[in-house]
Design an enzyme around this catalytic site. Structure first.
Site, PDB file in Angstrom:
ATOM      1  CG  ASP A 287      -1.926   1.129   1.194  1.00 14.73           C
ATOM      2  OD1 ASP A 287      -2.313   1.777   0.256  1.00 14.73           O
ATOM      3  OD2 ASP A 287      -2.217   1.682   2.384  1.00 14.73           O
TER       4      ASP A 287
ATOM      5  CG  ASP B  29      -1.798   7.481   0.573  1.00 17.39           C
ATOM      6  OD1 ASP B  29      -0.931   8.497   0.862  1.00 17.39           O
ATOM      7  OD2 ASP B  29      -2.476   7.201  -0.102  1.00 17.39           O
TER       8      ASP B  29
END
Length: 221
Positions: free
Chosen positions: A14, A16
């Site tokens: 991922d 963020d």
């Protein structure tokens, strides 16, 4: 293949909260933008509701409240996020060294749009570790917590879901990875978990392991 992950052919990160320490910044921007639109929401509430989710989830939430956002809401939000990131965004500590040492194929799968992911990685000096291997919720019908994005990323990378490891910081991301049939490790080293039990949240969502520092990536546990 990296011998330290013998059953893994692909690592999906991922963006963020895993590669860049952006979650608190972006949720603060969202809180302020919603306030300007007449919808009161604290940064903490934004984190609880939208951590790891796309702006489509924000629009749906407001629609369910019977509130219509201004036509330029997303444009204004994106500008505010970009300005805030430009002044304050940092990479997650230790992630550059981890990526430099990682010998497995790896990519990004993010709920943020492609422009924001690209901007974040360029700004923090991480872009060269991924090249064009960036996959976002814009590319699939259903974003996290649905498995679509992770399955799309693994398919584009030529990896089987059962031999894919996902690194996630959100409940929606962990849920999506598990639904995709992938192994998932929860990361709780972002600033948004300073005063929250991120480990408990991610374990309950189904994370196979939780760790708080990129320097502990290879540590058992």
């Amino acid at each position: 293949m990296d011998s330290r992950l013998p059953e893994i052919d692909l690592v999906i990160f991922d963006c963020d909260g895993v590669l860049v320490d952006s979650e608190e910044l972006s949720c603060r921007c969202l809180s302020e933008a919603l306030g300007q639109a007449g919808i009161e929401m604290s940064t903490e509430q934004a984190l609880e509701l939208f951590l790891g989710r796309s702006t489509a989830a924000v629009i749906a939430y407001c629609r369910d409240l019977g509130r219509q956002l201004p036509a330029d809401f997303l444009t204004d939000l994106a500008r505010q996020v970009r300005e805030t990131f430009g002044a304050q965004l940092k990479p997650i500590s230790g992630v550059a060294a981890l990526l430099a040492d990682l010998r497995l194929p790896h990519c990004v799968a993010s709920s943020s749009d492609l422009d924001r992911v690209s901007f974040s990685l360029e700004l923090t000096g991480l872009a060269n570790y991924f090249g064009r291997r960036l996959y976002t919720s814009q590319m699939v019908k259903h974003g996290k917590p649905a498995p679509d994005l992770f399955l799309h990323a693994a398919g584009r990378m030529g990896a089987e879901p059962r031999r894919t490891l996902v690194i996630e910081d959100s409940v929606s991301g962990v849920t999506a990875a598990r639904a995709a049939g992938m192994r998932v490790w929860g990361f709780v080293g972002g600033s948004h978990y300073r005063s929250r039990d991120g480990g408990g949240l991610l374990r309950r969502a189904g994370a196979n392991r939780v760790f708080a520092s990129m320097t502990a990536f290879w540590t058992e546990g």
